[in-house]
Design an enzyme around this catalytic site. Structure first.
Site, PDB file in Angstrom:
ATOM      1  N   CYS A   2     -88.693  93.853 135.520  1.00 62.49           N
ATOM      2  CA  CYS A   2     -89.443  93.317 135.904  1.00 62.49           C
ATOM      3  C   CYS A   2     -90.992  93.919 137.743  1.00 62.49           C
ATOM      4  O   CYS A   2     -89.484  94.376 138.123  1.00 62.49           O
ATOM      5  CB  CYS A   2     -88.270  92.026 136.221  1.00 62.49           C
ATOM      6  SG  CYS A   2     -87.860  91.277 134.695  1.00 62.49           S
ATOM      7  N   ARG A  27     -92.323 100.149 135.555  1.00 63.35           N
ATOM      8  CA  ARG A  27     -91.539 100.065 135.116  1.00 63.35           C
ATOM      9  C   ARG A  27     -90.682  99.528 134.454  1.00 63.35           C
ATOM     10  O   ARG A  27     -89.382  99.531 134.502  1.00 63.35           O
ATOM     11  CB  ARG A  27     -90.902  99.273 136.601  1.00 63.35           C
ATOM     12  CG  ARG A  27     -91.447  98.897 138.349  1.00 63.35           C
ATOM     13  CD  ARG A  27     -91.703  97.706 138.871  1.00 63.35           C
ATOM     14  NE  ARG A  27     -90.531  97.250 139.061  1.00 63.35           N
ATOM     15  CZ  ARG A  27     -89.854  97.369 139.768  1.00 63.35           C
ATOM     16  NH1 ARG A  27     -89.583  97.900 140.805  1.00 63.35           N
ATOM     17  NH2 ARG A  27     -88.552  96.675 140.541  1.00 63.35           N
ATOM     18  N   TRP A  74     -89.235  92.560 131.255  1.00 70.28           N
ATOM     19  CA  TRP A  74     -87.912  93.688 131.253  1.00 70.28           C
ATOM     20  C   TRP A  74     -87.567  92.569 130.101  1.00 70.28           C
ATOM     21  O   TRP A  74     -86.175  92.243 131.586  1.00 70.28           O
ATOM     22  CB  TRP A  74     -88.096  94.911 131.464  1.00 70.28           C
ATOM     23  CG  TRP A  74     -87.257  95.513 131.341  1.00 70.28           C
ATOM     24  CD1 TRP A  74     -87.536  96.827 130.060  1.00 70.28           C
ATOM     25  CD2 TRP A  74     -85.607  95.912 130.718  1.00 70.28           C
ATOM     26  NE1 TRP A  74     -86.563  97.073 130.117  1.00 70.28           N
ATOM     27  CE2 TRP A  74     -85.373  96.737 130.089  1.00 70.28           C
ATOM     28  CE3 TRP A  74     -84.560  95.168 131.743  1.00 70.28           C
ATOM     29  CZ2 TRP A  74     -83.869  97.314 130.202  1.00 70.28           C
ATOM     30  CZ3 TRP A  74     -83.088  95.124 130.772  1.00 70.28           C
ATOM     31  CH2 TRP A  74     -83.065  96.819 130.098  1.00 70.28           C
ATOM     32  N   ASN A 100     -87.088  88.559 139.566  1.00 65.92           N
ATOM     33  CA  ASN A 100     -86.317  90.158 139.166  1.00 65.92           C
ATOM     34  C   ASN A 100     -85.187  89.797 139.454  1.00 65.92           C
ATOM     35  O   ASN A 100     -84.786  90.075 140.372  1.00 65.92           O
ATOM     36  CB  ASN A 100     -87.487  91.592 139.536  1.00 65.92           C
ATOM     37  CG  ASN A 100     -86.533  92.615 139.283  1.00 65.92           C
ATOM     38  OD1 ASN A 100     -85.742  92.499 138.481  1.00 65.92           O
ATOM     39  ND2 ASN A 100     -87.033  93.701 140.033  1.00 65.92           N
ATOM     40  N   GLY A 101     -84.367  90.089 138.158  1.00 69.83           N
ATOM     41  CA  GLY A 101     -82.626  90.653 138.446  1.00 69.83           C
ATOM     42  C   GLY A 101     -82.192  89.657 137.861  1.00 69.83           C
ATOM     43  O   GLY A 101     -82.753  88.977 136.858  1.00 69.83           O
ATOM     44  N   GLU A 484     -79.426 117.126 131.294  1.00 68.28           N
ATOM     45  CA  GLU A 484     -81.199 116.210 131.313  1.00 68.28           C
ATOM     46  C   GLU A 484     -81.818 116.751 130.479  1.00 68.28           C
ATOM     47  O   GLU A 484     -83.083 116.148 130.165  1.00 68.28           O
ATOM     48  CB  GLU A 484     -81.069 116.712 132.941  1.00 68.28           C
ATOM     49  CG  GLU A 484     -82.125 116.967 133.065  1.00 68.28           C
ATOM     50  CD  GLU A 484     -83.029 115.200 133.536  1.00 68.28           C
ATOM     51  OE1 GLU A 484     -82.091 114.619 133.781  1.00 68.28           O
ATOM     52  OE2 GLU A 484     -83.577 114.532 133.434  1.00 68.28           O
ATOM     53  N   LYS A 488     -84.192 114.446 128.775  1.00 73.14           N
ATOM     54  CA  LYS A 488     -85.447 113.667 128.871  1.00 73.14           C
ATOM     55  C   LYS A 488     -85.708 114.054 126.821  1.00 73.14           C
ATOM     56  O   LYS A 488     -86.981 112.549 126.662  1.00 73.14           O
ATOM     57  CB  LYS A 488     -86.500 115.554 128.735  1.00 73.14           C
ATOM     58  CG  LYS A 488     -85.735 115.796 130.410  1.00 73.14           C
ATOM     59  CD  LYS A 488     -86.876 114.660 131.698  1.00 73.14           C
ATOM     60  CE  LYS A 488     -86.394 113.357 131.570  1.00 73.14           C
ATOM     61  NZ  LYS A 488     -85.490 113.071 132.791  1.00 73.14           N
ATOM     62  N   GLU A 491     -85.650 110.333 125.548  1.00 68.06           N
ATOM     63  CA  GLU A 491     -85.853 109.700 125.907  1.00 68.06           C
ATOM     64  C   GLU A 491     -87.553 108.873 126.090  1.00 68.06           C
ATOM     65  O   GLU A 491     -88.313 108.063 125.953  1.00 68.06           O
ATOM     66  CB  GLU A 491     -85.655 109.074 127.858  1.00 68.06           C
ATOM     67  CG  GLU A 491     -86.268 110.170 128.241  1.00 68.06           C
ATOM     68  CD  GLU A 491     -85.531 110.032 129.622  1.00 68.06           C
ATOM     69  OE1 GLU A 491     -85.119 108.499 130.206  1.00 68.06           O
ATOM     70  OE2 GLU A 491     -85.692 111.032 130.907  1.00 68.06           O
ATOM     71  N   HIS A 507     -64.453 121.977 119.784  1.00 69.59           N
ATOM     72  CA  HIS A 507     -63.535 121.190 119.961  1.00 69.59           C
ATOM     73  C   HIS A 507     -64.848 119.688 118.651  1.00 69.59           C
ATOM     74  O   HIS A 507     -63.943 118.928 119.372  1.00 69.59           O
ATOM     75  CB  HIS A 507     -63.421 120.316 121.431  1.00 69.59           C
ATOM     76  CG  HIS A 507     -62.640 121.595 121.780  1.00 69.59           C
ATOM     77  ND1 HIS A 507     -61.342 122.492 121.996  1.00 69.59           N
ATOM     78  CD2 HIS A 507     -63.380 122.676 123.054  1.00 69.59           C
ATOM     79  CE1 HIS A 507     -60.823 122.790 122.125  1.00 69.59           C
ATOM     80  NE2 HIS A 507     -61.994 123.235 122.921  1.00 69.59           N
ATOM     81  N   LYS A 608     -88.316 101.960 134.802  1.00 69.80           N
ATOM     82  CA  LYS A 608     -87.991 102.801 135.766  1.00 69.80           C
ATOM     83  C   LYS A 608     -87.164 102.439 137.027  1.00 69.80           C
ATOM     84  O   LYS A 608     -86.302 103.227 136.948  1.00 69.80           O
ATOM     85  CB  LYS A 608     -89.532 103.434 136.495  1.00 69.80           C
ATOM     86  CG  LYS A 608     -89.676 104.073 137.692  1.00 69.80           C
ATOM     87  CD  LYS A 608     -89.171 105.752 137.040  1.00 69.80           C
ATOM     88  CE  LYS A 608     -89.482 106.778 137.591  1.00 69.80           C
ATOM     89  NZ  LYS A 608     -89.375 108.050 136.940  1.00 69.80           N
TER      90      LYS A 608
HETATM   91  O1  M6R Z   1     -83.903 105.787 140.411  1.00 73.28           O
HETATM   92  P1  M6R Z   1     -82.332 106.029 140.591  1.00 73.28           P
HETATM   93  O2  M6R Z   1     -82.476 107.926 140.592  1.00 73.28           O
HETATM   94  O3  M6R Z   1     -81.501 105.483 140.664  1.00 73.28           O
HETATM   95  O4  M6R Z   1     -82.460 106.206 138.613  1.00 73.28           O
HETATM   96  C1  M6R Z   1     -81.334 106.697 137.753  1.00 73.28           C
HETATM   97  C2  M6R Z   1     -81.743 106.672 136.604  1.00 73.28           C
HETATM   98  O5  M6R Z   1     -82.197 105.270 135.350  1.00 73.28           O
HETATM   99  C3  M6R Z   1     -82.338 107.532 135.934  1.00 73.28           C
HETATM  100  O6  M6R Z   1     -82.695 109.147 136.986  1.00 73.28           O
HETATM  101  C4  M6R Z   1     -82.595 107.549 134.984  1.00 73.28           C
HETATM  102  O7  M6R Z   1     -81.976 108.243 134.020  1.00 73.28           O
HETATM  103  C5  M6R Z   1     -84.474 108.457 134.212  1.00 73.28           C
HETATM  104  N1  M6R Z   1     -85.654 107.481 133.925  1.00 73.28           N
HETATM  105  C6  M6R Z   1     -84.089 109.685 133.096  1.00 73.28           C
HETATM  106  O8  M6R Z   1     -85.473 110.081 133.295  1.00 73.28           O
END
Ligand code: M6R
Length: 613
Positions: A2, A27, A74, A100-101, A484, A488, A491, A507, A608
């Site tokens: 949020c 966010r 969110w 937020n929280g 990674e 990418k 997501e 395996h 985010k």
């Molecule tokens: O702000 P942070 O680096 O702690 O966030 C961790 C993850 O939420 C963040 O890396 C997330 O996996 C990315 N959006 C992926 O692209």
């Protein structure tokens, strides 16, 4: 998660709230709303979906006033609909709250308040807050501020709050515990916001609130206190990011802009941490060589992409020091019993510096007496403030939800830190460190080379984007790269993608391979001993008619015979190759997402900054 914006001053709050919320869109959110004090009432407007829907509603039913709060939600408790959207109000509509929280004891509080006659409308945890404040006022709290304090002393969990009262026309109230919130200090006006980019075009000075603080904002000043009422001195700090840093600068998306920023950011980091007195320079670093000499263990904790850089950091630290290094997901670490003593250094990696699980891990490790070293991108963030030493990645605001420039900056930070620690412990020879640093200097140009070939990457992405799934394989330094790359892809393009250590194929996952499955094989080399092993793994895929897309070093004839498509990268020292290879995978995911027509900067369901557990 949020986003919150609040305003008190002399201008019309509504456009300022919308402007701030737009800057917080990155966010992630699914509904939005504002409350503005107009005439003697608090007017609330809410909508589901993008902010444009709320804007349309406000255009049809304008609301004007000099005091207001806005929110992008969110969803956690209750589906995204108008009723569950913020702001939430008390029974009478005289108190409006954005949050937020998560209020963890909301069910218990709600039951108690309901028994007292309070009427709840939403399924959210947040709604207990306005009702609690209402109840405290009814029970005799002498001021709104005191009612807020009493209410918050009863709330368990995390919150950043913006609060309005219909009979307080010139006052905005806010509070923070566990979720980020800042105060923007203007001339004859003040703001609250979840983070600096929301108000960077409005103010040049901010106050980073600490947990347990309540703040009263008026046009002409702010006053801070703790939940027990003791006054707190406000530390006003200059804003260090430029308003242009949160613009797209001619790129079609923030993500594409941020991918292209990587060579510059890495070059900057290298320039700042150049060679000095026989090691890399770590200016203003709070942990010195004597501390690292005594160290016996390192535990790296992080989430998501940052966890992948932590996996890389482990390999590099093991390479240049005798330290025992472990990397764990913060969300798992916080529930483990890892037998850690004060001789263990915790390295917390977080772009935002607000990730709930990473923060919880830090706090847990601190209670064991450990020192915390953060690799973090956001000055003033909670992780940065709660750590003993911070390596700032200085990548600038990252607006695209998918981590790109923060990822490569974290890899670079790990490389520089590893050399520093290796030198401090006398385990990395000066000549070797210098040689490594010389090779590291080639990385920004190598990334440029990849960026210059983005059309070739787009062609491959266009060819393979429409399958249901893809597999990413790598080994050693490029095993985290494979994870990674898959992250990418899933997501932003919503295509199922799995990253795997290539040696683990036999395996289980080898069963997935058929003539339709794209298998992205990271097989770059200079002198890496796992190269030959990787070739064997690729042959296993070939034997089962998998569609091999290889990431290979320019001129590699062996790969040329095996792969259906090849994405070439320039020769790069194996230890640093992830910084280059991952850029290829970022672009591959980017163009696949573009071909699939997704909302690249704001992928569905994602936030985010993951400020709740
Ligand atoms: O702000 P942070 O680096 O702690 O966030 C961790 C993850 O939420 C963040 O890396 C997330 O996996 C990315 N959006 C992926 O692209």
């Amino acid at each position: 998660m949020c986003g919150i914006v609040g305003y008190v001053g002399k201008r019309n709050a509504t456009p300022l709230l919308i402007n701030g919320l737009k800057r917080l869109e990155y966010r992630g959110y699914d509904s939005a709303g504002v409350a503005v004090r107009q005439a003697d009432a608090l007017v609330v407007r809410k909508s589901v979906g993008r902010l444009a829907v709320l804007e349309q509603k406000l255009a049809e039913h304008p609301v004007t006033g000099t005091l207001g709060v806005g929110h992008t939600r969110w969803a956690t408790h209750g589906e995204p609909n108008e009723v569950n959207s913020h702001p939430h109000t008390d029974c009478t509509g005289r108190i409006a709250v954005v949050h937020n929280g998560i209020i963890e004891n909301y069910q218990e509080l709600r039951a108690e308040l309901t028994a007292q006659g309070h009427k709840f409308r939403s399924q959210t945890d947040t709604e207990v807050i306005p009702h609690l404040i209402e109840a405290e006022l009814a029970a005799g709290a002498p001021t709104p501020e005191e009612a807020i304090r009493r209410a918050l002393r009863r709330a368990k969990g995390a919150y950043a709050l913006g609060i309005l009262f219909h009979d307080q026309p010139h006052t905005l109230y806010a509070a923070r515990h566990g979720s980020p919130l800042i105060v923007g200090v203007g001339r004859d006006e003040h703001f609250i916001a979840s983070d600096v980019p929301a108000i960077v075009d409005q103010v040049q000075r901010v106050i980073y609130l600490d947990d347990g603080e309540v703040v009263i904002l008026r046009a002409d000043g702010v006053s801070l206190s703790r939940l027990d009422g003791t006054a707190v001195e406000a530390k006003i700090q200059p804003v260090t990011i430029a308003a242009e840093a949160v613009e797209k600068a001619g790129f079609e998306t923030f993500m594409l802009k941020e991918i292209h920023e990587q060579p510059r950011i890495l070059r900057q980091l290298l320039a700042r941490h150049g060679w000095q007195s026989g090691t890399v320079a770590l200016p203003d670093f709070a942990l010195g060589a004597p501390y690292f000499r005594k160290l016996n263990r390192v535990m790296i904790v992080a989430c998501g992409s940052a966890y992948h850089t932590g996996m890389y950091g482990k390999l590099l630290l093991e390479n240049v020091t005798s330290l025992a290094v472990e990397t764990d997901l913060a969300s798992e670490f916080r529930y483990r019993d890892p037998k850690i003593d004060p001789g263990t250094l915790i390295i917390a990696v977080s772009q935002s510096g607000e990730t709930a699980d990473t923060l919880a891990s830090i706090r847990m490790a601190k209670s064991w007496g450990c020192k915390i070293l953060a690799i973090c991108n956001v000055p003033g963030s909670t992780v940065a403030r709660e750590s003993d030493a911070v390596f700032f990645t200085e990548a600038g605001p990252e607006i695209g939800v998918a981590a790109t420039k923060s990822f490569t900056a974290q890899l670079m930070a790990f490389a520089l830190l590893a050399f520093f620690i290796g030198r401090a412990r006398g385990e990395l020879a000066e000549t070797q460190a210098q040689e490594l640093l010389t090779d590291l200097q080639t990385i920004p140009d190598a990334i440029h080379y990849v960026l210059d070939r983005k059309d070739e990457i787009r062609t491959v992405a266009d060819k393979h984007h429409d399958g249901p799934s893809s597999l990413y394989l790598g080994r050693r330094f490029n095993y985290p790269t494979a994870l990674e790359g898959a992250l990418k892809n899933k997501e932003i393009s919503y295509q199922h993608a799995e990253g795997y250590a290539a040696g683990e194929m036999k395996h289980g996952p080898i069963a997935l391979i058929n003539e339709y499955l794209p298998v992205i094989c990271i097989c770059t080399r200079t002198r890496d001993e796992v190269y030959a092993k990787m070739i064997s793994n690729i042959k296993e895929v070939e034997a089962r008619h998998g569609r091999i897309i290889a990431l290979a070093t320019d001129g590699d004839a062996t790969i040329a015979q095996l792969a259906e498509d090849i994405l070439w990268v320039p020769p790069t020292r194996d230890e640093f190759s992830p910084m280059v290879n991952v850029v290829t995978l970022q672009l591959l995911a980017y163009y696949a997402a573009q071909a699939r027509g997704t909302d690249i900067d704001k992928p569905r369901n994602l936030a985010k900054s993951v400020t709740v557990e």
